[in-house]
Motif scaffolding. Structure first.
Motif, PDB file in Angstrom:
ATOM      1  N   ASP A 373      19.807   1.601  21.093  1.00  0.00           N
ATOM      2  CA  ASP A 373      20.692   2.385  20.237  1.00  0.00           C
ATOM      3  C   ASP A 373      22.146   2.042  20.556  1.00  0.00           C
ATOM      4  O   ASP A 373      22.572   2.085  21.714  1.00  0.00           O
ATOM      5  CB  ASP A 373      20.421   3.874  20.498  1.00  0.00           C
ATOM      6  CG  ASP A 373      21.351   4.783  19.719  1.00  0.00           C
ATOM      7  OD1 ASP A 373      21.946   4.329  18.730  1.00  0.00           O
ATOM      8  OD2 ASP A 373      21.476   5.952  20.116  1.00  0.00           O
ATOM      9  N   TYR A 374      22.925   1.699  19.518  1.00  0.00           N
ATOM     10  CA  TYR A 374      24.325   1.330  19.729  1.00  0.00           C
ATOM     11  C   TYR A 374      25.128   2.444  20.395  1.00  0.00           C
ATOM     12  O   TYR A 374      26.039   2.167  21.181  1.00  0.00           O
ATOM     13  CB  TYR A 374      24.988   0.970  18.391  1.00  0.00           C
ATOM     14  CG  TYR A 374      24.814  -0.472  17.993  1.00  0.00           C
ATOM     15  CD1 TYR A 374      25.212  -1.503  18.846  1.00  0.00           C
ATOM     16  CD2 TYR A 374      24.268  -0.812  16.760  1.00  0.00           C
ATOM     17  CE1 TYR A 374      25.056  -2.830  18.486  1.00  0.00           C
ATOM     18  CE2 TYR A 374      24.116  -2.138  16.387  1.00  0.00           C
ATOM     19  CZ  TYR A 374      24.511  -3.148  17.250  1.00  0.00           C
ATOM     20  OH  TYR A 374      24.359  -4.457  16.897  1.00  0.00           O
ATOM     21  N   ASN A 375      24.828   3.670  20.080  1.00  0.00           N
ATOM     22  CA  ASN A 375      25.564   4.776  20.686  1.00  0.00           C
ATOM     23  C   ASN A 375      25.384   4.774  22.200  1.00  0.00           C
ATOM     24  O   ASN A 375      26.327   4.986  22.960  1.00  0.00           O
ATOM     25  CB  ASN A 375      25.084   6.108  20.099  1.00  0.00           C
ATOM     26  CG  ASN A 375      26.019   7.244  20.427  1.00  0.00           C
ATOM     27  OD1 ASN A 375      27.208   7.191  20.136  1.00  0.00           O
ATOM     28  ND2 ASN A 375      25.493   8.286  21.059  1.00  0.00           N
ATOM     29  N   ARG A 376      24.182   4.497  22.623  1.00  0.00           N
ATOM     30  CA  ARG A 376      23.877   4.426  24.051  1.00  0.00           C
ATOM     31  C   ARG A 376      24.599   3.253  24.706  1.00  0.00           C
ATOM     32  O   ARG A 376      25.176   3.375  25.792  1.00  0.00           O
ATOM     33  CB  ARG A 376      22.359   4.282  24.207  1.00  0.00           C
ATOM     34  CG  ARG A 376      21.854   4.301  25.620  1.00  0.00           C
ATOM     35  CD  ARG A 376      20.334   4.322  25.590  1.00  0.00           C
ATOM     36  NE  ARG A 376      19.765   4.360  26.924  1.00  0.00           N
ATOM     37  CZ  ARG A 376      18.486   4.515  27.173  1.00  0.00           C
ATOM     38  NH1 ARG A 376      17.644   4.683  26.160  1.00  0.00           N
ATOM     39  NH2 ARG A 376      18.031   4.533  28.407  1.00  0.00           N
ATOM     40  N   ILE A 377      24.578   2.093  24.026  1.00  0.00           N
ATOM     41  CA  ILE A 377      25.238   0.902  24.559  1.00  0.00           C
ATOM     42  C   ILE A 377      26.745   1.127  24.636  1.00  0.00           C
ATOM     43  O   ILE A 377      27.391   0.776  25.626  1.00  0.00           O
ATOM     44  CB  ILE A 377      24.909  -0.323  23.680  1.00  0.00           C
ATOM     45  CG1 ILE A 377      23.407  -0.640  23.741  1.00  0.00           C
ATOM     46  CG2 ILE A 377      25.720  -1.539  24.130  1.00  0.00           C
ATOM     47  CD1 ILE A 377      22.961  -1.710  22.758  1.00  0.00           C
TER      48      ILE A 377
END
Length: 407
Positions: A373-377
């Motif tokens: 997930d981009y938010n996590r990255i």
């Protein structure tokens, strides 16, 4: 995508905005040459971290593209002297030359993303072969350039630890600081919205099963192997197939000719917006990515693979080391093939005939995709950047280690 909107960093920007002030200077594809410097006006969320991002050109021959990137990297560096960012994040070594060389002038820390070993792609550009003298000269220039970049950059960002080892081996140098692992990711909100649309359609009114490919059409993608595999299946089975190719590139004419010769019904979409490409992916019975083996393909996960996992689309991929590692660490069954027609055809047959195996592929794949997930990255990147700006020495390798520990 038609505007380069499928590139990892372009999608990542959206989520970085939530945690820092991002000023983006992006060099657009050749079709948008009139908008070379596109400054995005973004709302300020966290003013203590300021990041400037520079993306590469696409659509040019490699040698010309490298020269243009170095030139535009100079323009960007001059702008950065006046903008005074705290951090500059640059994708590709060509763009990074001047930002790295002039660090004492703009006084920003520089992170350089090296996503591939470019010399591996110089075996051919479509039907155009690079002259051996030009290739050798270019390879020498590239190696000297990247050795300098790796030595001078504050951080080197790479897609995986496996790729970092290959990079160090090829360039005979290690970065001064631990590398920043920035894997490809997905926008889970966008994916979920598309998944909730009309039911997936694996066949059309002609009763054809749709076999798909998404991405740039280059020789190393192995799309010709896919065409030959579909041609083989059509000769051996009564089932009709349709090949759906979402994307464009130098080898398109060669692939179109091969489809006509083998009587393979094929639809080419050309470059289309990223969200439209995901909608087309949903129409596929199986997505096939039969890339040839190289140091880059062996150590990189294409974004489309993660997107297929998240979309619930079965995928067939070449047996590369990166996927063997994922299969081992996540206990996820991965349907792999060799980059040759018979192996690809056998894998397609397995998808069509074994529904229970496909259901297992899809269910576990969707869980693994959430790890990207981009938010996590983005949150992890900003955390590492904050530590870097505060002169802390914690290794970002532990923060950005390749995700995927589902048991």
């Amino acid at each position: 995508g038609s505007a380069g909107d499928s590139i990892n960093e372009r999608q990542l920007i959206k989520f970085l905005r939530k945690y820092c002030d991002v000023i983006t200077y992006s060099l657009l594809p050749i079709s948008n040459i009139g908008r070379l410097l596109d400054k995005s006006s973004l709302s300020l969320v966290k003013k203590d971290v300021r990041l400037e991002l520079l993306l590469p050109l696409i659509g040019y021959p490699y040698t010309i593209g490298l020269l243009l990137e170095v030139f535009y990297g100079l323009i960007f560096t001059i702008l950065a002297v006046f903008k005074r960012p705290k951090l500059i994040y640059v994708r590709t070594s060509g763009l990074a030359l001047f930002p790295v060389a002039f660090k004492r002038i703009h006084k920003a820390k520089v992170i350089v993303k090296i996503p591939s070993l470019l010399e591996e792609e110089l075996k051919g550009v479509g039907d155009i072969k690079v002259h051996m003298c030009d290739y050798k000269a270019f390879e020498i220039i590239l190696r000297v350039l990247e050795r300098y970049i790796i030595f001078k950059a504050d951080r080197v960002a790479i897609p995986s630890l496996q790729f970092y080892r290959e990079l160090c081996k090829r360039r005979l140098i290690k970065s001064r600081n631990p590398p920043l692992i920035v894997p490809p990711g997905i926008d889970l909100t966008k994916i979920e919205r598309i998944r909730k649309t009309d039911e997936t359609n694996y066949s059309n009114s002609h009763g054809e099963i749709t076999i798909g490919y998404v991405g740039l059409l280059e020789w190393w993608q192995g799309v010709d192997m896919l065409v030959k595999a579909v041609g083989t299946l059509q000769r051996e089975a009564k089932t009709k197939f349709k090949l759906l190719i979402v994307g464009d590139g130098p080898t398109r004419k060669k692939i179109e000719k091969l489809c006509r010769e083998l009587d393979v019904r094929c639809e080419f979409t050309g470059f289309i917006p990223h969200e439209d490409a995901l909608k087309m992916m949903k129409k596929m019975k199986v997505l096939v990515v039969p890339r040839f083996r190289s140091a880059t393909t062996e150590t990189n996960i294409p974004i489309k693979v993660i997107e297929a996992w998240a979309m619930g689309v079965p995928i067939i991929i070449t047996k590369h080391r990166i996927f063997l590692d994922i299969e081992k660490s996540t206990e996820m069954p991965v349907l792999m093939c060799e980059p040759e027609p018979r192996s690809v055809a056998n894998a397609i047959t397995a998808v069509i005939s074994d529904r229970s195996f496909v259901e297992r592929l899809v269910s576990i794949g969707s869980l693994v995709a959430k790890e990207f997930d981009y938010n996590r990255i983005a949150k992890k990147i900003v955390r590492v950047v904050a530590e870097e700006l505060n002169n802390q020495t914690d290794s970002p390798i532990t923060e950005m280690r390749m995700m995927g520990s589902i048991r």
